[in-house]
Design a protein around this motif. Structure first.
Motif, short mmCIF file in Angstrom:
data_model
loop_
_atom_site.label_atom_id
_atom_site.label_comp_id
_atom_site.label_asym_id
_atom_site.label_seq_id
_atom_site.Cartn_x
_atom_site.Cartn_y
_atom_site.Cartn_z
N GLY A 25 0.59 -1.20 0.15
CA GLY A 25 -0.01 0.21 -0.09
C GLY A 25 0.83 1.33 0.05
O GLY A 25 1.92 1.23 0.59
N ILE A 26 0.27 2.17 -0.54
CA ILE A 26 0.84 3.55 -0.58
C ILE A 26 0.09 4.45 0.21
O ILE A 26 -1.29 4.45 -0.29
N PHE A 27 0.46 5.31 1.27
CA PHE A 27 -0.45 5.84 2.16
C PHE A 27 -0.05 7.45 2.08
O PHE A 27 1.16 7.87 2.26
N THR A 28 -1.08 8.16 1.86
CA THR A 28 -0.88 9.74 1.98
C THR A 28 -1.47 10.39 2.85
O THR A 28 -1.64 11.45 3.10
N GLU A 29 -2.27 9.48 3.91
CA GLU A 29 -2.93 10.06 5.04
C GLU A 29 -3.12 8.93 6.03
O GLU A 29 -2.89 7.67 5.60
N SER A 30 -3.61 9.37 7.25
CA SER A 30 -3.68 8.12 8.30
C SER A 30 -4.80 7.11 7.71
O SER A 30 -5.51 7.41 6.92
N PHE A 31 -4.46 5.94 8.46
CA PHE A 31 -5.26 4.78 7.78
C PHE A 31 -5.18 3.69 9.03
O PHE A 31 -4.25 3.55 9.69
N THR A 32 -6.31 3.07 9.02
CA THR A 32 -6.29 2.13 10.26
C THR A 32 -6.79 0.75 9.45
O THR A 32 -7.86 0.82 8.79
N TYR A 33 -6.31 -0.55 9.82
CA TYR A 33 -6.28 -1.55 8.80
C TYR A 33 -6.74 -2.57 10.21
O TYR A 33 -5.89 -2.89 10.91
N ILE A 74 0.01 6.42 10.64
CA ILE A 74 -0.16 7.89 10.63
C ILE A 74 1.02 8.32 9.76
O ILE A 74 2.30 8.13 10.20
N THR A 75 0.62 9.02 8.56
CA THR A 75 2.01 9.34 7.71
C THR A 75 1.31 10.54 6.82
O THR A 75 0.15 10.67 6.57
N GLU A 76 2.37 11.17 6.21
CA GLU A 76 2.14 12.19 4.99
C GLU A 76 2.11 11.37 3.77
O GLU A 76 1.83 11.85 2.70
N GLU A 77 3.30 10.62 3.52
CA GLU A 77 3.48 9.41 2.68
C GLU A 77 4.51 8.46 2.99
O GLU A 77 5.55 8.78 3.27
N SER A 78 3.94 7.16 2.69
CA SER A 78 4.62 6.32 2.83
C SER A 78 4.25 5.10 2.10
O SER A 78 3.16 4.99 1.63
N GLU A 79 5.08 3.87 1.81
CA GLU A 79 4.76 2.91 1.20
C GLU A 79 5.08 1.60 1.98
O GLU A 79 6.18 1.48 2.55
N LEU A 80 4.41 0.77 2.17
CA LEU A 80 4.35 -0.45 3.02
C LEU A 80 4.04 -1.60 2.35
O LEU A 80 3.12 -1.71 1.61
N ILE A 81 4.58 -2.64 2.81
CA ILE A 81 4.42 -3.91 2.40
C ILE A 81 4.07 -4.85 3.70
O ILE A 81 4.86 -4.75 4.75
#
Length: 86
Positions: A25-33, A74-81
């Protein structure tokens, strides 16, 4: 699709010979999973900075996650696996 995890390997997508699922995923705002507490999870930070469940991270960091019902990013821009493992 930004700000969500996309399934890339496991039961769908690239087949694995393990009881494992892989998401990116590429995240440009806060996200809960929500995650299954009966499985183990590992998150790898491909790029970016932020916090994962209240712990600061930066590019190249990894997290072993057990017995957590949610991932809170919580991020402004991140990419995670995210690896979902038995």
């Amino acid at each position: 699709v930004p700000n969500t995890f996309t399934h890339i390997a496991g039961t769908n997508g690239i087949r694995l010979k393990q009881d494992a699922e892989v998401y990116a995923g590429i995240f440009t705002e806060s996200f809960t999973y929500s995650i299954n507490t009966n499985r183990r999870h590992y998150a790898y930070i491909v790029r970016g900075n932020g916090t994962l469940n209240g712990i600061e991270y930066s590019e190249g960091d990894g997290f072993a996650i057990e017995q957590e019902p949610n991932l809170s990013i919580i991020t402004e821009e991140s990419e995670l696996i995210l690896f979902d493992l038995r």
